[in-house]
Design a protein around this motif. Structure first.
Motif: not given
Length: 324
Positions: A101-108, A134-143, A145-147
């Motif tokens: 993924l592009p590191t620019s995703i950190s700006q989301l 599930d919803e929880k895992q997808c939220k954790q994935c977003a968090f 990946v952003l970090q």
């Protein structure tokens, strides 16, 4: 128009419902970004189940999007401009061909939900993303990946800063080298000018010395000319004088010979009684008397030798009277 043209949707109004633009299952190979930008109220965009391989750079201009579904496409990469979707909260990338993924995703910073299942992610990213069942895992994935992307972005920024610093150092080094080169060139030109000036000065001094020597030579020649002329005149004068005297003596001798011949004729021939011989005979008698008075021994007879003696006597008398 409600037909497809080269994989692009020509008429989008039939695909919009409330705030959702549904372009799934449209066999798209390109995203009609300009047409989508005309519907800023459509904050939900469904591009799933198409043939998208990549997204155009201007996709980042769709900053009004809140939810984006790109699942089940052929995406192999995402543009750096994706980081401009600052309003995005939900991103579905399920079942694509993404390795990174592009590191620019950190700006989301508003991203709350992310699905990266069924992508050939590189191991580190796959471990960070985890499952999204599930919803929880997808939220954790977003968090997570952003970090992770923020850390990578920091490293990228540091690397970029190092490259910038290195570039600046190289630029400064090049500038210093250029300045040193210019300084050397200036010194070289300065030395060349000094050498040229010194060469011209030596030529000037040599020319002055040559002129001075020539002038001195001319002065010596001029001062020597009167003396030489005087010597030449002195040498020529006696020669001229002697040559004139020799001519005069020769003429006198001829005259004497002629006179002696005349005396001999008047003394030895019958012409002595002629009136023309009378003066010569008288002169001859006087000469004999004078010679006897000077104790000069002559033949007593009136012969030709006497006449010659008379001529010689006259010759020596004349020679004694000439200047030496």
């Amino acid at each position: 128009m409600d037909r497809m043209n080269k994989g692009k949707v020509v008429n989008l109004r039939d695909k919009i419902s409330d705030n959702e633009m549904d372009l799934s299952l449209c066999n798209l190979t390109e995203v009609p970004v300009k047409e989508l930008a005309a519907f800023p109220k459509a904050t939900v965009l469904d591009l799933s189940c198409n043939n998208l391989v990549t997204l155009p750079p201007d996709f980042g201009s769709l900053s009004h999007l809140v939810k984006l579904d790109l699942s089940k496409n052929q995406l192999v990469s995402l543009p750096v401009e994706l980081g401009r979707l600052v309003s995005l909260q939900h991103l579905d990338l399920y079942n694509n061909k993404l390795n990174s993924l592009p590191t620019s995703i950190s700006q989301l910073r508003n991203l709350k939900w992310l699905d990266l299942k069924d992508n050939p992610l590189e191991p580190t990213l796959a471990k960070v993303a985890g499952d999204c069942l599930d919803e929880k895992q997808c939220k954790q994935c977003a968090f997570r990946v952003l970090q992770h992307m923020k850390v990578l972005q920091v490293e990228v920024d540091k690397e970029r800063e190092r490259r910038l610093l290195k570039g600046r150092e190289l630029e400064k080094k090049k500038e210093a080298q250029q300045r040193a080169k210019e300084a050397r060139e200036r010194e070289a030109r300065k030395r060349e000018k000094a050498e040229e000036k010194e060469r011209k000065r030596r030529e000037y001094d040599a020319q002055r010395a040559a002129r001075a020597a020539q002038e001195q030579k001319e002065k010596v020649v001029k001062s020597a000319e009167p003396e030489q002329v005087h010597k030449v005149v002195e040498k020529a004068a006696p020669k001229t004088k002697r040559s004139l005297l020799a001519v005069m003596l020769k003429l006198l001798l001829l005259l004497l010979v002629a006179a002696a011949s005349a005396v001999a004729v008047c003394q030895l021939t019958d012409l002595r009684r002629e009136e023309a011989c009378t003066p010569l005979n008288v002169l001859f008698e006087e000469a004999l008397s004078w010679a006897q008075g000077q104790e000069v021994k002559l033949l007593p007879s009136r012969t030709l030798p006497g006449a010659v003696a008379f001529s010689v006597l006259i010759y020596y008398s004349v020679q004694d009277s000439l200047p030496t």
